[in-house]
Design a protein around this motif. Structure first.
Motif: not given
Lengths: 101, 171
Positions: A75-101
């Motif tokens: 439940a929590v993980g899918l809610a996080i995925i929906i929130a990320i999809f709203r911001n970045k319009l993708t669920v590809n884990i290679d493009e979700i790298n906002i925490l990478k420095w």
């Protein structure tokens, strides 16, 4: 021929490693989540196997707790995925790298 | 060939094959459907292990509730954005498969080295007695009542957390 405990343990090990490969080769965050569910289920199969072969119901009790944690995690993980999809319009884990420095 | 061996191989082969199909499909909806089939065959394996309560819970909670949630989210998101997922570095794929194979070989070696079937022989009447709702419920509400309450609290926290996360944009 009788089914001994090793058959169940090997099936469980195989399913766990299929889940590991699924986490490593898939780029879709939801499929990665489903592979994690597969790994949790293989651990459940080991717990139920030992519980049944030893005649002790504590193992099945722990399967019950694992199911609770898996439901909460999904439940929590899918809610996080929906929130990320709203911001970045993708669920590809290679493009979700906002925490990478 | 007795019925126990037949049922083990039927459900075991279905579980193994659907797991492999699940991780190799491009379309995530198809892999979710194969995962449901995998969970159903695991419920069959639990029946062969005399764990009736866990088998029913597996169908209701996993194949019912959790996978419906997954399918719901998959159909909510845009499907055409998921095409190029498999075009990743083939080195990663080969590396993952080699590592998994090595770990699997280690596990198989350890299982046969320890050979638990030499020490554990199945007592059918005790095994049937351990899997009933009565035995599990008695343990759950006497010795394990604190973890049970903690599990209930965890579900409440997850419900509130999912609501809060899915409701507002974090920007």
């Amino acid at each position: 021929m009788t089914i001994t405990i090793e058959y169940y343990l090997i099936l469980s090990a195989f399913m766990f490693l299929v889940g590991v490969v699924g986490v490593l080769i898939n780029r879709n965050a939801i499929v990665v989540f489903m592979s994690i569910e597969l790994m949790l289920n293989s651990a459940n199969l080991t717990l139920v196997t030992f519980s049944s072969f030893l005649g002790n119901s504590i193992g099945q009790l722990f399967v019950f707790f694992v199911m609770t944690v898996a439901a909460a995690e999904a439940a929590v993980g899918l809610a996080i995925i929906i929130a990320i999809f709203r911001n970045k319009l993708t669920v590809n884990i290679d493009e979700i790298n906002i925490l990478k420095w | 060939m007795n019925i126990e061996v037949f049922l083990f191989f039927l459900f075991g082969i279905v579980a193994a094959v659907t797991a492999v199909i699940m991780i190799t499909r491009r379309n995530p909806v198809i892999s979710a459907l194969f995962l449901i089939l995998n969970f159903a065959s695991l419920a069959g394996l639990y029946i062969t292990l005399n764990a009736q309560f866990i088998a029913v819970t597996q169908i209701i909670v996993y194949a019912g509730a959790i996978m419906i949630l997954f399918l719901f989210v998959l159909m909510l998101l845009r499907p055409e954005s998921q095409k190029k997922f498999f075009e990743l570095n083939p080195k990663t794929k080969i590396f993952a498969i080699i590592v998994a194979f090595i770990v699997f070989a280690q596990l198989v070696y350890m299982i046969f080295f320890a050979s638990p079937s030499a020490n554990i022989s199945k007592d059918v009447s005790k095994s049937v007695e351990a899997g009933t709702i009565e035995a599990i419920g008695r343990e759950l509400f006497t010795n394990y009542v604190v973890p049970f309450e903690a599990a209930g609290f965890l579900l409440l926290a997850a419900t509130i957390g999912a609501l809060v996360l899915a409701k507002k944009k974090f920007d």
